[in-house]
Design a protein around this motif. Sequence first.
Motif, PDB file in Angstrom:
ATOM      1  N   ALA A 152       0.797  -1.231  -0.009  1.00 59.47           N
ATOM      2  CA  ALA A 152       0.136  -0.047   0.009  1.00 59.47           C
ATOM      3  C   ALA A 152       0.937   1.056   0.095  1.00 59.47           C
ATOM      4  O   ALA A 152       0.505   2.317  -0.634  1.00 59.47           O
ATOM      5  CB  ALA A 152      -1.145  -0.023   1.201  1.00 59.47           C
ATOM      6  N   LEU A 153       2.168   1.168   0.703  1.00 59.58           N
ATOM      7  CA  LEU A 153       2.726   2.283   0.560  1.00 59.58           C
ATOM      8  C   LEU A 153       3.805   2.491  -0.631  1.00 59.58           C
ATOM      9  O   LEU A 153       4.515   3.421  -0.849  1.00 59.58           O
ATOM     10  CB  LEU A 153       3.924   2.184   1.805  1.00 59.58           C
ATOM     11  CG  LEU A 153       3.487   2.335   2.862  1.00 59.58           C
ATOM     12  CD1 LEU A 153       4.356   2.051   3.970  1.00 59.58           C
ATOM     13  CD2 LEU A 153       2.971   3.793   3.307  1.00 59.58           C
ATOM     14  N   GLY A 154       3.521   1.509  -1.631  1.00 60.42           N
ATOM     15  CA  GLY A 154       4.202   1.670  -3.070  1.00 60.42           C
ATOM     16  C   GLY A 154       5.422   0.950  -3.439  1.00 60.42           C
ATOM     17  O   GLY A 154       5.963   0.921  -4.392  1.00 60.42           O
ATOM     18  N   TYR A 155       5.746  -0.127  -2.402  1.00 60.01           N
ATOM     19  CA  TYR A 155       6.818  -0.994  -2.616  1.00 60.01           C
ATOM     20  C   TYR A 155       6.516  -2.077  -3.529  1.00 60.01           C
ATOM     21  O   TYR A 155       5.380  -2.609  -3.532  1.00 60.01           O
ATOM     22  CB  TYR A 155       7.416  -1.246  -1.342  1.00 60.01           C
ATOM     23  CG  TYR A 155       8.011  -0.404  -0.519  1.00 60.01           C
ATOM     24  CD1 TYR A 155       9.326   0.080  -0.879  1.00 60.01           C
ATOM     25  CD2 TYR A 155       7.436   0.112   0.472  1.00 60.01           C
ATOM     26  CE1 TYR A 155       9.987   0.777   0.068  1.00 60.01           C
ATOM     27  CE2 TYR A 155       8.027   1.357   1.208  1.00 60.01           C
ATOM     28  CZ  TYR A 155       9.287   1.457   0.938  1.00 60.01           C
ATOM     29  OH  TYR A 155       9.999   2.502   1.684  1.00 60.01           O
ATOM     30  N   ASN A 156       7.363  -2.388  -4.268  1.00 56.54           N
ATOM     31  CA  ASN A 156       6.894  -3.609  -5.050  1.00 56.54           C
ATOM     32  C   ASN A 156       7.191  -4.958  -4.500  1.00 56.54           C
ATOM     33  O   ASN A 156       7.995  -4.936  -3.450  1.00 56.54           O
ATOM     34  CB  ASN A 156       7.538  -3.489  -6.695  1.00 56.54           C
ATOM     35  CG  ASN A 156       9.222  -3.707  -6.301  1.00 56.54           C
ATOM     36  OD1 ASN A 156       9.700  -4.554  -5.756  1.00 56.54           O
ATOM     37  ND2 ASN A 156       9.828  -3.051  -7.136  1.00 56.54           N
ATOM     38  N   LYS A 157       6.840  -6.110  -5.202  1.00 60.29           N
ATOM     39  CA  LYS A 157       6.730  -7.430  -4.511  1.00 60.29           C
ATOM     40  C   LYS A 157       8.151  -7.890  -4.074  1.00 60.29           C
ATOM     41  O   LYS A 157       8.661  -8.592  -3.249  1.00 60.29           O
ATOM     42  CB  LYS A 157       5.791  -8.417  -5.145  1.00 60.29           C
ATOM     43  CG  LYS A 157       4.373  -8.321  -5.225  1.00 60.29           C
ATOM     44  CD  LYS A 157       3.756  -9.092  -5.840  1.00 60.29           C
ATOM     45  CE  LYS A 157       2.344  -8.949  -5.819  1.00 60.29           C
ATOM     46  NZ  LYS A 157       1.567  -9.217  -4.807  1.00 60.29           N
ATOM     47  N   LYS A 158       9.028  -7.513  -5.034  1.00 57.88           N
ATOM     48  CA  LYS A 158      10.627  -7.894  -4.905  1.00 57.88           C
ATOM     49  C   LYS A 158      11.151  -7.268  -3.783  1.00 57.88           C
ATOM     50  O   LYS A 158      11.725  -7.995  -2.960  1.00 57.88           O
ATOM     51  CB  LYS A 158      11.315  -7.728  -6.269  1.00 57.88           C
ATOM     52  CG  LYS A 158      12.737  -8.234  -6.361  1.00 57.88           C
ATOM     53  CD  LYS A 158      13.245  -8.303  -7.614  1.00 57.88           C
ATOM     54  CE  LYS A 158      14.382  -9.124  -7.918  1.00 57.88           C
ATOM     55  NZ  LYS A 158      15.111  -9.213  -9.152  1.00 57.88           N
ATOM     56  N   GLU A 159      11.044  -6.084  -3.796  1.00 60.78           N
ATOM     57  CA  GLU A 159      11.424  -5.046  -2.542  1.00 60.78           C
ATOM     58  C   GLU A 159      10.991  -5.990  -1.285  1.00 60.78           C
ATOM     59  O   GLU A 159      11.713  -6.106  -0.193  1.00 60.78           O
ATOM     60  CB  GLU A 159      11.266  -3.910  -2.691  1.00 60.78           C
ATOM     61  CG  GLU A 159      11.901  -3.070  -3.737  1.00 60.78           C
ATOM     62  CD  GLU A 159      11.434  -1.668  -4.066  1.00 60.78           C
ATOM     63  OE1 GLU A 159      12.109  -0.805  -4.160  1.00 60.78           O
ATOM     64  OE2 GLU A 159      10.098  -1.375  -3.994  1.00 60.78           O
ATOM     65  N   ILE A 160       9.466  -5.846  -1.120  1.00 59.35           N
ATOM     66  CA  ILE A 160       8.957  -6.353   0.043  1.00 59.35           C
ATOM     67  C   ILE A 160       9.262  -7.801   0.214  1.00 59.35           C
ATOM     68  O   ILE A 160       9.740  -8.106   1.611  1.00 59.35           O
ATOM     69  CB  ILE A 160       7.518  -6.572  -0.359  1.00 59.35           C
ATOM     70  CG1 ILE A 160       6.690  -5.242  -0.554  1.00 59.35           C
ATOM     71  CG2 ILE A 160       6.808  -7.388   0.927  1.00 59.35           C
ATOM     72  CD1 ILE A 160       5.380  -5.130  -0.993  1.00 59.35           C
ATOM     73  N   ALA A 161       9.645  -8.761  -0.672  1.00 63.21           N
ATOM     74  CA  ALA A 161       9.940 -10.277  -0.434  1.00 63.21           C
ATOM     75  C   ALA A 161      11.537 -10.197   0.187  1.00 63.21           C
ATOM     76  O   ALA A 161      11.734 -10.823   1.094  1.00 63.21           O
ATOM     77  CB  ALA A 161       9.956 -10.967  -1.627  1.00 63.21           C
ATOM     78  N   LYS A 162      12.359  -8.992  -0.468  1.00 62.98           N
ATOM     79  CA  LYS A 162      13.806  -9.184   0.225  1.00 62.98           C
ATOM     80  C   LYS A 162      13.612  -8.727   1.672  1.00 62.98           C
ATOM     81  O   LYS A 162      14.502  -9.226   2.420  1.00 62.98           O
ATOM     82  CB  LYS A 162      14.620  -8.283  -0.623  1.00 62.98           C
ATOM     83  CG  LYS A 162      15.121  -9.096  -2.014  1.00 62.98           C
ATOM     84  CD  LYS A 162      15.911  -8.365  -2.881  1.00 62.98           C
ATOM     85  CE  LYS A 162      16.172  -8.877  -4.161  1.00 62.98           C
ATOM     86  NZ  LYS A 162      17.352  -8.124  -4.984  1.00 62.98           N
ATOM     87  N   SER A 163      12.694  -7.552   2.084  1.00 61.15           N
ATOM     88  CA  SER A 163      12.701  -7.081   3.276  1.00 61.15           C
ATOM     89  C   SER A 163      12.322  -8.070   4.351  1.00 61.15           C
ATOM     90  O   SER A 163      12.654  -8.286   5.497  1.00 61.15           O
ATOM     91  CB  SER A 163      12.024  -5.754   3.443  1.00 61.15           C
ATOM     92  OG  SER A 163      10.661  -6.043   3.104  1.00 61.15           O
ATOM     93  N   LEU A 164      11.198  -8.811   4.068  1.00 64.28           N
ATOM     94  CA  LEU A 164      10.446  -9.856   4.929  1.00 64.28           C
ATOM     95  C   LEU A 164      11.422 -10.806   5.347  1.00 64.28           C
ATOM     96  O   LEU A 164      11.171 -11.427   6.329  1.00 64.28           O
ATOM     97  CB  LEU A 164       9.287 -10.298   4.204  1.00 64.28           C
ATOM     98  CG  LEU A 164       8.243  -9.351   3.908  1.00 64.28           C
ATOM     99  CD1 LEU A 164       7.028 -10.169   3.377  1.00 64.28           C
ATOM    100  CD2 LEU A 164       7.904  -8.495   5.041  1.00 64.28           C
ATOM    101  N   LYS A 165      12.454 -11.366   4.531  1.00 66.93           N
ATOM    102  CA  LYS A 165      13.626 -12.376   5.004  1.00 66.93           C
ATOM    103  C   LYS A 165      14.285 -11.922   6.228  1.00 66.93           C
ATOM    104  O   LYS A 165      14.570 -12.812   6.617  1.00 66.93           O
ATOM    105  CB  LYS A 165      14.419 -12.347   3.821  1.00 66.93           C
ATOM    106  CG  LYS A 165      13.912 -13.155   2.518  1.00 66.93           C
ATOM    107  CD  LYS A 165      14.941 -13.274   1.475  1.00 66.93           C
ATOM    108  CE  LYS A 165      14.399 -13.857   0.144  1.00 66.93           C
ATOM    109  NZ  LYS A 165      15.367 -14.313  -0.756  1.00 66.93           N
ATOM    110  N   HIS A 166      14.324 -10.646   6.401  1.00 66.18           N
ATOM    111  CA  HIS A 166      15.000 -10.309   7.479  1.00 66.18           C
ATOM    112  C   HIS A 166      14.328  -9.690   8.671  1.00 66.18           C
ATOM    113  O   HIS A 166      14.902  -9.182   9.723  1.00 66.18           O
ATOM    114  CB  HIS A 166      16.215  -8.952   7.160  1.00 66.18           C
ATOM    115  CG  HIS A 166      16.954  -9.496   6.139  1.00 66.18           C
ATOM    116  ND1 HIS A 166      17.866 -10.328   6.059  1.00 66.18           N
ATOM    117  CD2 HIS A 166      16.775  -9.008   4.517  1.00 66.18           C
ATOM    118  CE1 HIS A 166      18.489 -10.492   4.701  1.00 66.18           C
ATOM    119  NE2 HIS A 166      17.825  -9.978   3.848  1.00 66.18           N
ATOM    120  N   VAL A 167      12.923  -9.897   8.651  1.00 67.93           N
ATOM    121  CA  VAL A 167      12.140  -9.185   9.732  1.00 67.93           C
ATOM    122  C   VAL A 167      11.649 -10.511  10.717  1.00 67.93           C
ATOM    123  O   VAL A 167      11.588 -11.482  10.289  1.00 67.93           O
ATOM    124  CB  VAL A 167      10.687  -8.667   9.219  1.00 67.93           C
ATOM    125  CG1 VAL A 167       9.920  -8.384  10.277  1.00 67.93           C
ATOM    126  CG2 VAL A 167      11.268  -7.510   8.148  1.00 67.93           C
TER     127      VAL A 167
END
Length: 186
Positions: A152-167
Amino acid sequence: MYRYIKGIVTQINPQHIVVENNGVGYLVLSPVPYQYKIGEETTVVTYLHVREDIFQLYGFKDEETLNLFLKLISVSGIGPKSAMSIVAFDDTNKIIAAIETSDAKYLTKFPGIGMKSAQQIILDLKGKLVNDELDMQLLSDNSKDVAAALEALGYNKKEIAKSLKHVNFDQDLNKALKEALAILLK
C-alpha cells in the motif's frame, strides 16, 4: 543415483514401503508410508543416502517434499532420520513458512528438533526455500499484514520479499512493520 521408481506397492510397514519394479522389490523409507495402497502402481520420487556402512533409499510422493528433505539434511546436525520426521509431521508449505518467518518455536514441535537445531535450520535455510517473488501462501498472518502495508505504501513485491526475509515476526505487528520499513529505507 535413483531419481524415481515406478512400480507396484507390495508391502507397507510403519517406516517403509516395498515397490516392485521388473521383479525387483525396492525397500523405500517413507515419511508417510500409509499414503500408498498395496497393489497400487505409483511413482516414488527417491533419494539414495549413502554412508560407509549403509545404503538407504528414501521415497516421497512429490518433488516438493523431496527438495525440502534434501535442504533439511544439508543443515549441520540434521540427518535423514530427523528430516524424515519433519516432512512426515506437517505440510511442506507450513514448514517452509516457519523457516522463512524464523519461527523456531514451531520447528521444535518435531521429534528430535530442539531449539538449537531449529535455530540452525533457520540460519542455514532462511531465504533458500522460496523464490525472491512474494509467495503469499507461505507467509504467516503477521507477514501478510506487513506485506500488504508495504504494498500500500508503493513498494514492489520484489522489494517486499527481500525485506521480509530479515524481519522477526515473533514481535507484534507494528514492530515488524517498522523493522521492514527500516530495512527498505537503508
